[in-house]
Design an enzyme around this catalytic site. Structure first.
Site, PDB file in Angstrom:
ATOM      1  N   ASN A 161       0.808  -1.211   0.000  1.00 38.40           N
ATOM      2  CA  ASN A 161       0.000   0.000   0.000  1.00 38.40           C
ATOM      3  C   ASN A 161       0.849   1.272   0.000  1.00 38.40           C
ATOM      4  OD1 ASN A 161      -2.295   1.848   0.778  1.00 38.40           O
ATOM      5  ND2 ASN A 161      -1.012   1.939   2.608  1.00 38.40           N
ATOM      6  N   SER A 188      -3.288   3.038  -9.316  1.00 39.22           N
ATOM      7  CA  SER A 188      -4.036   4.293  -9.254  1.00 39.22           C
ATOM      8  C   SER A 188      -4.698   4.568 -10.595  1.00 39.22           C
ATOM      9  CB  SER A 188      -3.109   5.463  -8.928  1.00 39.22           C
ATOM     10  OG  SER A 188      -3.802   6.685  -9.075  1.00 39.22           O
ATOM     11  N   TYR A 245       4.029  10.428 -10.937  1.00 37.04           N
ATOM     12  CA  TYR A 245       3.148   9.556 -10.165  1.00 37.04           C
ATOM     13  C   TYR A 245       2.403   8.570 -11.087  1.00 37.04           C
ATOM     14  CZ  TYR A 245      -0.469   8.113  -6.858  1.00 37.04           C
ATOM     15  OH  TYR A 245      -1.297   7.381  -6.065  1.00 37.04           O
ATOM     16  N   SER A 303       4.667   5.902 -12.472  1.00 32.18           N
ATOM     17  CA  SER A 303       5.090   4.919 -11.468  1.00 32.18           C
ATOM     18  C   SER A 303       3.948   3.941 -11.182  1.00 32.18           C
ATOM     19  CB  SER A 303       5.549   5.616 -10.177  1.00 32.18           C
ATOM     20  OG  SER A 303       4.448   6.093  -9.419  1.00 32.18           O
ATOM     21  N   LYS A 304       2.712   4.446 -11.171  1.00 31.51           N
ATOM     22  CA  LYS A 304       1.579   3.560 -10.895  1.00 31.51           C
ATOM     23  C   LYS A 304       1.263   2.669 -12.105  1.00 31.51           C
ATOM     24  CE  LYS A 304       0.712   4.483  -6.614  1.00 31.51           C
ATOM     25  NZ  LYS A 304       0.905   3.439  -5.600  1.00 31.51           N
ATOM     26  N   ILE A 346      -9.465   9.722  -3.280  1.00 36.07           N
ATOM     27  CA  ILE A 346      -9.991   9.207  -2.014  1.00 36.07           C
ATOM     28  C   ILE A 346      -9.790  10.274  -0.930  1.00 36.07           C
ATOM     29  CG2 ILE A 346      -9.757   7.355  -0.289  1.00 36.07           C
ATOM     30  CD1 ILE A 346     -10.660   6.353  -3.073  1.00 36.07           C
TER      31      ILE A 346
END
Lengths: 76, 241, 250
Positions: free
Chosen positions: B86, B138, B151, B154-155, B184
Site C-alpha cells: 500500500n 491508481s 506519479y 510509477s503507478k 480518495i
C-alpha cells in the site's frame, strides 16, 4: 439425405482442398487446414442443410466422411 | 490468516489495518518510523479485534532496511497469506518544473521498493504454494493527466508489474492483483483546494470522493477466498469515471 | 463478526437462476443473508435452485418468465417488489463460424444476451423499482473484451454490447446512487459441458493459457457477483471485473 449432397456440404467447409478430392472414404480430419473451426463449420452447415445437429463427439468419433454420414443418418 | 501491510501509519493503510484486523487477520504493520501514537493505536486495534499486530519499520528508500524488515517477518516462520503493498507517495508537477532526481526518488519508493518486497515475500509464498499479493495502483496510472507524469508513470509501472507477476506466480498458487483508486478522502488529498476537491468529486458518476474504507474493503475482498479465481486484475475503485 | 460482504436484508433479483452461475449466485446470495427473487424460463431449474437454498429463511420467491417476451417482462416488473440488487445473468452461447450465422441466430443470441437485460433493467428503472444505493451486476464475458476465439463471434458481439450497456447504466443511474458493474468470466466449468466440440486434448491445451491452470467454478463467479452486490464495493461502478484466473493476460 444423399451421400453426395452430404459430401458436397462437408467439402464446402474447406478452403484449400479441391471439392473433387472428397469421396466417402476421405479421412476428412487429415487435411492440413483441419481445425476446430472446420469442425464447427461442418456442424453448422449440416444443421442448415439437413436439419441434423451433429455433436462434437460425432466429429471426434468419425474417421471418414462415410462415418460422419452414418452418424448423421442415425439422427435423421 | 496473516497479512503484511505497508504504509500503515496513515490514510488508506490505516483503514486497511482496521478492516483486516476486524476481519480476524493478524498483521505485520509496516511503517517508516516508530511513534508512540502509532504503537498505541496498533495495540488498541489488536486488542479490540482479538488478533496480533506487530509493527515493522523500514524506509522504502533504504534497501538494507527493507530486506531486514521483511527478513524479520520471514524468520518468524509463520505463514504469510497476504501481502498488501500500500505504501507510496504522490507528487504533482509539470515536466518543465520537475527534476529527474525527484522522479527517480518517486520510482524508488512507489516501484522499486514494492518490487523488492515482493521478491522476498513471493519466494516464501512459493514455498507455501499459496499466497495473495495486492498492489496499490491508481487511476493516475490509467488516465493520463498533465502534472502526473511521475506519479502516473510509477503507478502504470506497478500495474504492469502486477499483471506480469500474476502470470509468473499464478502457477504457484499465488494470485496477484491491484487496486486502482480514484480520488480518495485522505490526509494526502487535502493538499488540494476545495474547488479542486469539488471538481474531482464531480468527475465520478457517484459525484463524490471515495472513502478509505472503500479501498480497504476491496483489498479484503481480493485477499479472501471470495476472489479465488481473480488473478492479474486491476480493480478500479473510482465511483465510475 | 465484522463482515463487509454481507448482503443481509437486501432483496436481489437474479435472472437465469435455474442453472449455472445464476443458481450459484442465488445460493451464495441467500447464504450471505439476502432475500432472492429467482427468474428463469425453466421452472424445474428454479425449483432445483430453491431446494438448495436454506429453507428456513423465508421470503424467497420466483417467477417463470420468458425474458424475450416484452409482455411477460412488463408484468414481472409490475409485480416485483423494490430491489437492492439485480443480477442480469441470463445468457446463451452460440458456436457458429461467422459466415454460417443466420438471422435467427442473431435474433436469439443478441435478443437474450443483450436486449433482454437492457429491456428489463430500463423498465425496472423507469418504474422506480430500484432502491437508493442498489447495485446492478451483469454476467458478461471475457469474450468480446479480451478474447476473440473462432466460432464465438456472435456471442462475443452480444457480450461486448452488454459490457458497454453496463457502463452506460453506471453513468445514467448514478443520480439515484445506483451502481452498475459487470463480471467478465472466462471459461466456466458449466459452459464446458454445453460446448459442442471440445476434446480432452483441446481442453488440456486451452487450460494451459490460464495462469491458474484451471477453469472457474460457477461459485467463483457467483462470489464476485455477490461482492459487487455488497456495500464493500460501494465506490465501484462502471467496472468490468475480470474473473478469469489471469486468462486475459495472454
Amino acid at each position: 439425405m444423399e451421400i453426395n449432397d452430404f459430401i458436397k456440404c462437408v467439402a464446402e467447409q474447406y478452403e484449400e482442398v479441391d471439392a473433387q478430392e472428397f469421396t466417402p472414404e476421405t479421412k476428412f480430419k487429415m487435411f492440413e487446414e483441419w481445425s476446430s473451426l472446420t469442425s464447427l463449420s461442418i456442424i453448422a452447415a449440416v444443421d442448415d442443410e439437413f436439419g441434423i445437429t451433429l455433436k462434437g463427439d460425432d466429429i471426434r468419433n468419425a474417421t471418414t466422411i462415410q462415418d460422419l454420414f452414418e452418424a448423421a443418418e442415425a439422427k435423421a | 490468516m496473516n497479512v503484511i501491510i505497508t504504509g500503515c501509519n496513515r490514510g488508506i493503510g490505516k483503514a486497511m489495518v482496521e478492516v483486516f484486523a476486524s476481519a480476524g487477520y493478524n498483521i505485520w504493520a509496516c511503517a517508516r518510523k516508530a511513534t508512540l501514537e502509532y504503537e498505541v493505536w496498533l495495540k488498541d486495534t489488536a486488542e479490540e479485534a482479538g488478533v496480533w499486530i506487530k509493527p515493522i519499520y523500514f524506509e522504502l528508500t533504504d534497501t538494507e532496511a527493507i530486506n531486514a524488515g521483511i527478513q524479520t517477518i520471514i524468520d518468524e516462520g509463520q505463514s504469510i497469506d497476504v501481502l498488501v503493498n500500500n505504501a507510496g507517495i504522490s507528487t504533482v508537477g509539470l515536466l518543465s518544473m520537475s527534476k529527474v532526481e525527484d522522479i527517480e526518488h518517486l520510482f524508488a519508493v512507489n516501484y522499486f521498493a514494492m518490487l523488492r518486497i515482493i521478491q522476498k515475500v513471493s519466494k516464501k509464498m512459493a514455498r507455501q504454494r499459496k499466497g495473495c499479493i495486492i498492489n496499490m495502483g491508481s487511476i493516475a496510472g490509467i488516465e493520463p493527466q498533465p502534472g502526473k507524469i511521475a506519479y502516473g508513470s510509477s503507478k502504470a509501472a506497478v500495474m504492469m508489474m502486477t499483471k506480469c507477476l500474476a502470470k509468473e506466480l499464478g502457477p504457484m498458487g499465488i494470485r496477484v492483483n491491484a487496486i486502482a483508486p480514484g480520488p480518495i478522502e485522505t490526509e494526502m488529498i487535502h493538499q488540494y483546494k476545495d474547488d479542486m476537491l469539488e471538481k474531482l468529486a464531480s468527475e465520478s458518476s457517484l459525484r463524490r470522493l471515495g472513502k478509505k474504507e472503500e479501498i480497504a474493503q476491496v483489498a479484503l475482498f481480493l485477499a479472501s477466498e471470495q476472489a479465488s479465481y481473480i488473478n492479474g486484475e486491476i480493480i478500479k475503485v473510482d465511483g465510475g469515471r | 463478526m465484522y463482515n463487509p460482504f454481507s448482503i443481509s436484508g437486501k432483496t436481489i433479483l437474479i435472472t437465469g437462476a435455474g442453472s449455472g452461475i445464476g443458481r450459484s449466485t442465488a445460493i451464495i446470495a441467500s447464504q450471505m443473508g439476502a432475500t432472492v427473487i429467482l427468474v428463469d424460463i425453466n421452472e424445474e431449474g428454479i425449483k432445483e435452485t430453491l431446494s438448495r437454498i436454506d429453507e428456513h429463511k423465508a421470503g424467497h420467491s420466483y417467477y417463470v418468465v420468458d425474458l424475450m417476451d416484452s409482455k411477460e417482462v412488463e408484468s414481472l416488473v409490475e409485480d416485483v417488489v423494490c430491489l437492492d440488487g439485480l443480477v442480469n445473468n441470463v445468457g446463451i452461447s452460440n458456436t457458429r463460424p461467422l459466415h454460417l450465422i443466420r438471422e435467427e441466430d442473431f435474433n436469439l443470441v443478441v435478443g437474450l444476451n443483450t436486449k433482454a437485460p437492457m429491456i428489463l433493467t430500463n423498465l425496472l428503472y423507469k418504474k422506480k423499482k430500484f432502491n437508493k444505493g442498489a447495485s446492478i451486476v451483469f454476467t458478461s464475458s471475457l469474450a468480446g473484451l479480451y478474447t476473440f476465439t473462432p466460432a464465438n463471434g456472435l456471442y462475443s458481439l452480444s457480450k461486448s454490447a452488454l459490457t458497454s450497456y453496463a457502463k452506460s447504466c453506471a453513468v445514467e443511474f448514478a443520480v439515484r446512487e445506483i451502481r452498475s458493474n459487470c463480471v467478465n468470466p472466462s471459461m466456466v466449468n458449466t459452459h464446458l459441458k454445453e460446448s459442442l466440440s471440445f476434446s480432452e486434448d483441446e481442453y488440456k491445451k486451452d487450460v494451459e493459457k490460464y495462469p491458474l491452470k484451471r477453469y472457474a467454478e460457477p461459485e467463483e463467479v457467483a462470489k464476485a457477483i455477490v461482492f459487487l452486490l455488497s456495500d464493500a464495493s460501494s465506490y465501484i461502478t462502471g467496472h468490468t471485473l475480470l474473473v478469469d484466473g489471469g486468462r486475459s493476460l495472454k
